[in-house]
Every structure is written in structure tokens, then in C-alpha cells.
Design a protein around this motif. Structure first.
Motif, PDB file in Angstrom:
ATOM      1  N   LEU A 198       0.800  -1.146   0.115  1.00 35.50           N
ATOM      2  CA  LEU A 198       0.006   0.112   0.030  1.00 35.50           C
ATOM      3  C   LEU A 198       0.816   1.137  -0.211  1.00 35.50           C
ATOM      4  CD1 LEU A 198      -2.535  -1.059   2.968  1.00 35.50           C
ATOM      5  CD2 LEU A 198      -2.672  -1.486   0.294  1.00 35.50           C
ATOM      6  N   ASP A 199       0.499   2.248  -0.749  1.00 34.62           N
ATOM      7  CA  ASP A 199       0.932   3.653  -0.426  1.00 34.62           C
ATOM      8  C   ASP A 199       0.491   4.329   0.830  1.00 34.62           C
ATOM      9  OD1 ASP A 199      -1.506   4.582  -0.948  1.00 34.62           O
ATOM     10  OD2 ASP A 199      -1.060   5.428  -2.921  1.00 34.62           O
ATOM     11  N   GLU A 200       0.919   5.571   0.916  1.00 32.82           N
ATOM     12  CA  GLU A 200       0.479   6.236   2.194  1.00 32.82           C
ATOM     13  C   GLU A 200      -0.924   6.487   2.249  1.00 32.82           C
ATOM     14  OE1 GLU A 200       3.756   9.459   2.871  1.00 32.82           O
ATOM     15  OE2 GLU A 200       3.631   9.019   0.875  1.00 32.82           O
ATOM     16  N   CYS A 201      -1.816   6.472   1.305  1.00 34.59           N
ATOM     17  CA  CYS A 201      -3.213   6.552   1.386  1.00 34.59           C
ATOM     18  C   CYS A 201      -3.728   5.448   1.180  1.00 34.59           C
ATOM     19  CB  CYS A 201      -3.865   7.597   0.196  1.00 34.59           C
ATOM     20  SG  CYS A 201      -3.181   9.233   0.363  1.00 34.59           S
ATOM     21  N   GLY A 202      -3.172   4.214   1.589  1.00 35.86           N
ATOM     22  CA  GLY A 202      -4.105   2.917   1.786  1.00 35.86           C
ATOM     23  C   GLY A 202      -4.315   2.319   0.276  1.00 35.86           C
ATOM     24  N   ARG A 203      -3.719   2.765  -0.754  1.00 36.54           N
ATOM     25  CA  ARG A 203      -3.935   2.304  -2.135  1.00 36.54           C
ATOM     26  C   ARG A 203      -3.094   1.107  -2.526  1.00 36.54           C
ATOM     27  NH1 ARG A 203      -4.429   8.074  -5.016  1.00 36.54           N
ATOM     28  NH2 ARG A 203      -2.405   7.824  -3.960  1.00 36.54           N
ATOM     29  N   VAL A 204      -3.479   0.323  -3.375  1.00 36.63           N
ATOM     30  CA  VAL A 204      -2.720  -1.041  -3.654  1.00 36.63           C
ATOM     31  C   VAL A 204      -1.685  -0.484  -4.639  1.00 36.63           C
ATOM     32  CG1 VAL A 204      -2.670  -3.187  -4.648  1.00 36.63           C
ATOM     33  CG2 VAL A 204      -4.471  -2.485  -3.174  1.00 36.63           C
ATOM     34  N   LEU A 205      -0.539  -0.602  -4.600  1.00 41.60           N
ATOM     35  CA  LEU A 205       0.623  -0.473  -5.452  1.00 41.60           C
ATOM     36  C   LEU A 205       0.970  -1.969  -6.151  1.00 41.60           C
ATOM     37  CD1 LEU A 205       3.160   1.855  -3.483  1.00 41.60           C
ATOM     38  CD2 LEU A 205       1.612   2.520  -5.304  1.00 41.60           C
ATOM     39  N   GLY A 206       1.030  -2.818  -5.413  1.00 43.33           N
ATOM     40  CA  GLY A 206       1.298  -4.091  -6.050  1.00 43.33           C
ATOM     41  C   GLY A 206       0.651  -5.359  -5.158  1.00 43.33           C
ATOM     42  N   VAL A 207       1.083  -6.488  -5.380  1.00 45.49           N
ATOM     43  CA  VAL A 207       0.552  -7.777  -4.828  1.00 45.49           C
ATOM     44  C   VAL A 207       2.195  -8.401  -4.238  1.00 45.49           C
ATOM     45  CG1 VAL A 207      -0.334  -9.707  -4.746  1.00 45.49           C
ATOM     46  CG2 VAL A 207      -1.370  -7.890  -6.140  1.00 45.49           C
ATOM     47  N   ASN A 208       2.426  -8.371  -3.105  1.00 47.52           N
ATOM     48  CA  ASN A 208       3.420  -9.156  -2.441  1.00 47.52           C
ATOM     49  C   ASN A 208       3.862 -10.224  -3.010  1.00 47.52           C
ATOM     50  OD1 ASN A 208       4.585  -6.933  -0.944  1.00 47.52           O
ATOM     51  ND2 ASN A 208       3.230  -6.879   0.674  1.00 47.52           N
ATOM     52  N   SER A 209       4.996 -10.820  -3.258  1.00 45.03           N
ATOM     53  CA  SER A 209       5.250 -12.028  -3.796  1.00 45.03           C
ATOM     54  C   SER A 209       6.205 -12.681  -3.247  1.00 45.03           C
ATOM     55  CB  SER A 209       5.428 -11.803  -5.636  1.00 45.03           C
ATOM     56  OG  SER A 209       5.630 -13.404  -6.048  1.00 45.03           O
ATOM     57  N   PHE A 210       7.517 -12.510  -3.219  1.00 40.75           N
ATOM     58  CA  PHE A 210       8.621 -12.856  -2.660  1.00 40.75           C
ATOM     59  C   PHE A 210       9.677 -12.038  -2.242  1.00 40.75           C
ATOM     60  CE2 PHE A 210       9.520 -12.363  -7.090  1.00 40.75           C
ATOM     61  CZ  PHE A 210      10.794 -12.036  -7.069  1.00 40.75           C
ATOM     62  N   GLY A 211      10.867 -12.570  -1.419  1.00 39.80           N
ATOM     63  CA  GLY A 211      11.786 -11.740  -0.762  1.00 39.80           C
ATOM     64  C   GLY A 211      13.118 -12.176  -1.485  1.00 39.80           C
ATOM     65  N   THR A 212      14.371 -11.459  -1.581  1.00 42.58           N
ATOM     66  CA  THR A 212      15.456 -11.570  -2.188  1.00 42.58           C
ATOM     67  C   THR A 212      16.214 -12.857  -1.881  1.00 42.58           C
ATOM     68  OG1 THR A 212      16.635 -10.433  -0.393  1.00 42.58           O
ATOM     69  CG2 THR A 212      15.873  -9.196  -2.459  1.00 42.58           C
ATOM     70  N   ASP A 213      15.879 -13.526  -0.743  1.00 45.31           N
ATOM     71  CA  ASP A 213      16.352 -14.838  -0.330  1.00 45.31           C
ATOM     72  C   ASP A 213      15.582 -15.827  -0.607  1.00 45.31           C
ATOM     73  OD1 ASP A 213      18.135 -13.840   2.696  1.00 45.31           O
ATOM     74  OD2 ASP A 213      18.686 -13.497   0.861  1.00 45.31           O
ATOM     75  N   SER A 214      14.553 -15.626  -1.492  1.00 47.99           N
ATOM     76  CA  SER A 214      13.676 -16.663  -1.936  1.00 47.99           C
ATOM     77  C   SER A 214      13.481 -16.820  -3.220  1.00 47.99           C
ATOM     78  CB  SER A 214      12.317 -16.575  -0.986  1.00 47.99           C
ATOM     79  OG  SER A 214      11.428 -17.436  -1.633  1.00 47.99           O
ATOM     80  N   GLY A 215      13.631 -18.133  -3.978  1.00 45.99           N
ATOM     81  CA  GLY A 215      13.203 -18.123  -5.337  1.00 45.99           C
ATOM     82  C   GLY A 215      11.755 -18.436  -5.419  1.00 45.99           C
ATOM     83  N   ASN A 216      10.919 -18.695  -4.648  1.00 45.82           N
ATOM     84  CA  ASN A 216       9.656 -18.867  -4.475  1.00 45.82           C
ATOM     85  C   ASN A 216       8.936 -18.606  -3.373  1.00 45.82           C
ATOM     86  OD1 ASN A 216      10.168 -21.107  -2.931  1.00 45.82           O
ATOM     87  ND2 ASN A 216      10.319 -22.643  -4.316  1.00 45.82           N
ATOM     88  N   SER A 217       7.653 -17.983  -3.520  1.00 47.61           N
ATOM     89  CA  SER A 217       7.189 -17.521  -2.056  1.00 47.61           C
ATOM     90  C   SER A 217       7.668 -16.587  -1.124  1.00 47.61           C
ATOM     91  CB  SER A 217       6.356 -18.789  -1.378  1.00 47.61           C
ATOM     92  OG  SER A 217       7.518 -19.240  -0.533  1.00 47.61           O
ATOM     93  N   ALA A 218       7.194 -15.994  -0.356  1.00 48.82           N
ATOM     94  CA  ALA A 218       7.517 -14.795   0.580  1.00 48.82           C
ATOM     95  C   ALA A 218       8.123 -15.645   1.763  1.00 48.82           C
ATOM     96  CB  ALA A 218       6.469 -13.798   0.993  1.00 48.82           C
ATOM     97  N   ASN A 219       9.219 -16.405   1.607  1.00 46.90           N
ATOM     98  CA  ASN A 219       9.902 -16.881   2.768  1.00 46.90           C
ATOM     99  C   ASN A 219      11.337 -16.534   2.978  1.00 46.90           C
ATOM    100  OD1 ASN A 219      10.873 -18.382   0.930  1.00 46.90           O
ATOM    101  ND2 ASN A 219      10.291 -20.315   1.588  1.00 46.90           N
ATOM    102  N   GLY A 220      11.660 -15.312   2.976  1.00 44.67           N
ATOM    103  CA  GLY A 220      12.959 -14.968   3.009  1.00 44.67           C
ATOM    104  C   GLY A 220      13.484 -15.121   4.410  1.00 44.67           C
ATOM    105  N   GLY A 221      14.666 -15.087   4.701  1.00 39.51           N
ATOM    106  CA  GLY A 221      15.133 -15.333   5.896  1.00 39.51           C
ATOM    107  C   GLY A 221      15.047 -13.640   6.464  1.00 39.51           C
ATOM    108  N   ALA A 222      15.414 -13.847   7.962  1.00 37.62           N
ATOM    109  CA  ALA A 222      15.403 -12.554   8.662  1.00 37.62           C
ATOM    110  C   ALA A 222      16.265 -11.550   8.282  1.00 37.62           C
ATOM    111  CB  ALA A 222      15.763 -12.945  10.087  1.00 37.62           C
ATOM    112  N   ASP A 223      17.486 -11.972   7.494  1.00 38.30           N
ATOM    113  CA  ASP A 223      18.305 -10.911   6.880  1.00 38.30           C
ATOM    114  C   ASP A 223      17.915 -10.598   5.675  1.00 38.30           C
ATOM    115  OD1 ASP A 223      21.163 -13.191   5.849  1.00 38.30           O
ATOM    116  OD2 ASP A 223      18.915 -13.364   5.705  1.00 38.30           O
TER     117      ASP A 223
END
Length: 522
Positions: A198-223
Motif C-alpha cells: 500500500l501507498d501512504e493513502c492505503g491504495r494498492v501499489l502491488g501484490v507482495n510475492s517474494f523476498g530476495t532470499d527466496s526463489g519461490n514465495s515470501a519466505n525470505g530469511g530474517a536478514d
């Protein structure tokens, strides 16, 4: 000191500096909370007879009536597997319902789910400003590590829980996995997949998908420091292709405080301009008054001279008539003498009247005031005499409007002087204004519509409330009945007082404010 501790302290110091930077963007908590009402937990369920067991979960959000968006990889297990189904758990209370997949785009990592029972979720608004690639953002979702830290069991995820909100900043656009994506620093984890960015007004900018430490799904490590969201450039075409018309808003993101500050500045400038206009009008009036004084004095002097000349002429005529009368008397022409004396008397009386009727110099101010009043009356357009009753068309004033999702189309308004709108909706009278509070049964929003006949300003304040707050407002609204049009001024005043009391249940500031300027429709 360990290396990890050192770098953690450096990160904390940098974060503190970021917070202290003047003008750093801050998301409006009320906007984020309002958007979070439409976020759901998407649960993959193993169904074996009467036994229902959660297998995994992600996040989704409403984009329309009974339509939920999430990631394709969140629902991948349920595709084609007869033993798995999808459960949708709303964040703001209410019962969980089953969902069915109606569209999947593996390339874009997007999926569309239909609810099998009504959920009455408020759809999120999609940002129409696709060029934005920097600024503060908030990720909203259900990370599994938070559930574990709270000691929640798999069975607990069937109960409504508020989603987790994490903040960060956009780091730019970057193609990823063959789709357009946004790189950001708002932390997500396994379970956050499919949640909105979301942006500052609560509008959708995108759909969260994954992190830099992950090749599939949003399961990136703590770092993990960076995360990817499917951008609206991918989301909007996907929705259109599947028959969903999303609510899109491309207006600049401004807080209500910013709008009110700008409105105050405009009001101050208008007051200064009005004062300058008043001074100029006073100067113009003084100049014109002096000009009229000279013209009045000249006219008065001419009238006095004319009166004096007429008096002299009449006196001369009286003397001539008297002379003729005396001559006739000496010649024993009695009848002619009587006529001469009568004419002489009439001329003397007329001369006296002409002398007395001459205007006095003290009459200048009276004549001057009358002349000035006559000019002002001729140049004025009657103010406040025209009624606002009749058919109006109200057009949005974007400079004074703060909107995150509501429509801003022109509003036709049929106004009656007794506060009746469109011949069927009675407004309440309170504090010299007309207002109507709308509390719909199928939408989590309270709208306060106001109309000022003197200025023809129509204003709509929208409060995006949670389920509990809406229940309190609905209860209060159900305790009285709105009067019908034509019920009279006493009924309108009583209705206005009841509405004013009910508004104590909503926040002091609305989430959205729409200001319209109305004019007669032709």
C-alpha cells in the motif's frame, strides 16, 4: 562486540536517522487500517469427510464483490487436487467462508478467487499512478513467523486476526520472473504472499510475492532486505481479463490536514483579496462622492440663480401690473384697475414663493446621499435573494477534496428550500446547515452529506469504519426515523439534532472528504 551486533546497531542508527529526516513521508494509520479491512487470510484446507485440516496459508485482498486477489503460488496446491480446498478468513471479524479459484496466471504469479458465500468485504482501491517508484509503503499480510511467535496453532488461523503491517520504502521498478514488479523494503515473510503493498493513502501499489532470499514465495530469511511485489501494471490487466473492474484512484496522495491547510491558505488569500477590494471600493466611492458633490453644488447654484431670476422677473411684473392699475384708477377705469391690482398681488405672491423655494446650501448632503444610493442600487445585483432551490449539477473541487477510493463523478442535486433532496430525501437542520447521515447496511462506511444553500457547496465526509464501529453506528441510527419530505421545519431540526448526537460515534476527522461546487443545471 560481535559482528552481527555491530551491524544491527548500525542498521538501527540508520533507521533512526531516516525517521528524523525532515519531510520524510509517513503513512496515514487510518488509511492503512481502512484498507486492511479488505484483507483476508487465504487458507489451503485438507478436507476428509467432516475433518478439515489447514495445510498452509497466505494472504489476499478484496478487489470487488466476492472477488479476492492473491498469488498464484499461494493456491497452487489446491489446483486440481480434489482433497484440497480454499478457506477465506476475514480480518475484521465475521465468519470464514470457502473460496474457489476462477483464474490463475502463473507468469504474473496472480490468482483470482471467488467467495462461495457473501463476505461484505470493502474492496481495496488500486493506485492509478503507475509512475511512482519511490516513497513510503506498507505491506499487509499474515506472516507465519508472527503466528508462531504468538503460539497460534493451525486451528487458530480460522479465527479473525488483524493482519500484520510492516513499513518500508519503494526502491524502484525491476522486472522479475517475466513480470513487472516493485522492489521495496517493507518486510514480508512466508504467509504474507498475496497481501497488498500500500501507498501512504492505503491504495494498492502491488501484490507482495517474494523476498530476495527466496526463489519461490515470501519466505525470505530474517536478514532479507528487499522484497518484490507484482505491480499494478500486471494486476489491472489480469483483473480486466477476468471481468473485474477495480476501483482505481490516480489522485496525488494528500492527507486531510494538508487539504485543510491549503483550504485555510486559500481562505486567507481570499480574505486579503476581499479586504483589498473593499479598500479599493472605498477609495472609488470617496472619489465618486467628491465628484458628485461638485456636480451637486453646481446644480444647486444653478437652481438658486434660476430662482433669484424668477423672483426678480415676478417682482418686475408685479410693479408693471401695479402701475397699470394706478393709471386705470386715475382714468376712472375701475374694472381695469381691479384686474391690475389682482395681477400685481399674484405676481408678488409668486415672487415670494419663488424666493422661498430656492434650494438651500444645507440641502447638498441630502442630495448627495440620494445620488450615491441611486448609483449603488443601479449597480448592485441583489445578493442572497436568489433561491438555491431547483435542479443543480455539482462538480468536484479537486483542490479541496481528499479522496482515496470514492467516485468523484458529477452529482445532480434537486434542492428544495425545506431541505428535501431529489424530492425524496429529507436533510436535517442543525447549526444553520443542512446534513444527512447515511449508514448503509451493505457497506462499512458512514457518509455525512452537507449542503449550504447560500454558497451552493455540497460536501461529503466519508468515515471508513471497522465492523465493531459500524455496528454501534447502525444501532444508534436504528433508534430514530428520518422524516419524510415536507414534514416541516420542526421535524427537520429534531432530525438534525439526532444526527449530530449520532456523529459522536465516528472519529473527529473523516477518511475522505469530497467537496463539490454546484450551479443550476441547464
Amino acid at each position: 562486540m560481535t559482528g552481527g551486533t555491530f551491524w544491527q546497531r548500525i542498521a538501527l542508527a540508520l533507521a533512526a536517522l531516516w525517521v528524523l529526516v525532515p519531510g520524510a513521508a509517513q503513512a496515514d494509520p487510518s488509511d492503512i487500517s481502512a484498507a486492511s479491512r479488505g484483507v483476508v487470510r487465504v487458507v489451503i484446507l485438507q478436507v476428509d469427510g467432516d475433518q478439515v485440516t489447514p495445510v498452509s496459508h497466505g494472504t489476499g485482498f478484496a478487489v470487488g464483490p466476492e472477488r479476492i486477489v492473491t498469488n498464484a503460488h499461494v493456491v497452487q496446491e489446491a489446483q486440481g487436487d480434489q482433497g484440497l480446498t480454499i478457506g477465506l478468513v476475514p480480518s475484521d471479524g465475521g465468519d470464514a467462508v470457502y473460496g474457489r479459484i476462477i483464474a490463475v496466471d502463473q507468469r504474473r504469479d496472480l490468482a483470482l478467487i471467488a467467495t462461495t458465500s457473501p463476505m461484505r468485504l470493502p474492496p481495496l482501491t488500486v493506485s492509478g499512478n503507475a509512475s511512482v517508484d519511490t516513497g513510503a509503503v506498507t505491506a499487509v499480510g499474515y506472516p507465519m513467523n508472527v503466528d508462531r511467535a504468538q503460539g497460534l496453532s493451525l486451528a487458530d488461523i480460522f479465527h479473525a486476526q488483524p493482519p500484520v503491517k510492516s513499513t518500508g520504502a519503494l526502491s524502484g521498478r525491476r522486472p522479475a520472473r517475466d513480470f513487472d514488479s516493485l522492489l521495496h523494503t517493507a518486510p514480508i515473510a512466508r504467509g504474507s504472499s498475496g497481501g497488498p503493498l500500500l501507498d501512504e493513502c492505503g491504495r494498492v501499489l502491488g501484490v507482495n510475492s517474494f523476498g530476495t532470499d527466496s526463489g519461490n514465495s515470501a519466505n525470505g530469511g530474517a536478514d532479507a532486505e528487499f522484497y518484490f511485489a507484482v505491480s499494478t501494471r500486471e494486476l489491472l490487466p489480469f483483473l480486466r481479463a477476468n471481468g473485474v473492474t477495480a476501483r482505481v484512484n490516480g489522485a496525488p496522495c494528500r492527507s486531510l490536514a494538508d487539504v485543510e491547510a491549503q483550504e485555510r491558505q486559500q481562505s486567507e488569500r481570499a480574505q486579503i483579496a476581499a479586504q483589498a477590494h473593499t479598500v479599493a471600493e472605498e477609495q472609488r466611492t470617496a472619489i465618486r462622492r467628491e465628484q458628485l458633490r461638485r456636480e451637486t453644488e453646481f446644480a444647486l447654484l444653478a437652481e438658486r440663480e434660476s430662482g433669484l431670476a424668477l423672483t426678480l422677473i415676478l417682482l418686475m411684473a408685479a410693479m408693471g401690473a401695479a402701475g397699470l392699475a394706478i393709471h386705470a384708477h386715475h382714468n376712472a377705469l375701475r374694472h381695469n384697475a381691479e384686474i391690475g391690482f389682482v395681477l400685481a398681488a399674484v405676481a408678488v405672491v409668486s415672487a415670494a414663493v419663488a424666493w422661498v423655494a430656492r434650494p438651500d446650501f444645507t440641502d447638498i448632503d441630502r442630495r448627495l446621499d440620494a445620488a450615491m444610493k441611486g448609483e449603488q442600487s443601479a449597480g448592485e445585483r441583489p445578493a442572497g435573494t436568489a433561491s438555491s432551490a431547483g435542479a443543480l449539477i455539482c462538480v468536484i473541487d479537486s483542490e479541496r477534496t481528499r479522496v482515496t477510493g470514492a467516485d468523484t463523478v458529477d452529482v445532480p442535486l434537486q434542492w428544495s428550500d425545506d431541505g428535501c433532496v431529489n424530492g425524496r430525501t429529507q436533510y436535517g437542520a442543525a447549526d444553520g446547515a443542512w446534513a444527512r447521515v447515511f449508514v448503509p447496511g451493505d457497506e462499512e462506511v458512514v457518509s455525512v452529506n452537507r449542503f449550504e444553500p447560500a454558497t451552493r457547496e455540497y460536501r461529503v465526509d466519508r468515515f471508513l469504519l471497522d465492523r465493531a464501529a459500524m455496528a454501534r453506528v447502525r444501532k444508534a441510527r436504528g433508534e430514530f426515523q428520518a422524516p419524510a419530505c415536507g414534514a416541516g421545519p420542526d421535524a427537520a431540526r429534531e432530525f438534525g439534532a439526532r444526527q449530530a448526537a449520532m456523529l459522536s460515534l465516528v472519529p473527529p476527522r473523516p477518511d475522505e472528504r469530497l467537496v463539490y461546487k454546484c450551479s443550476p443545471s441547464h
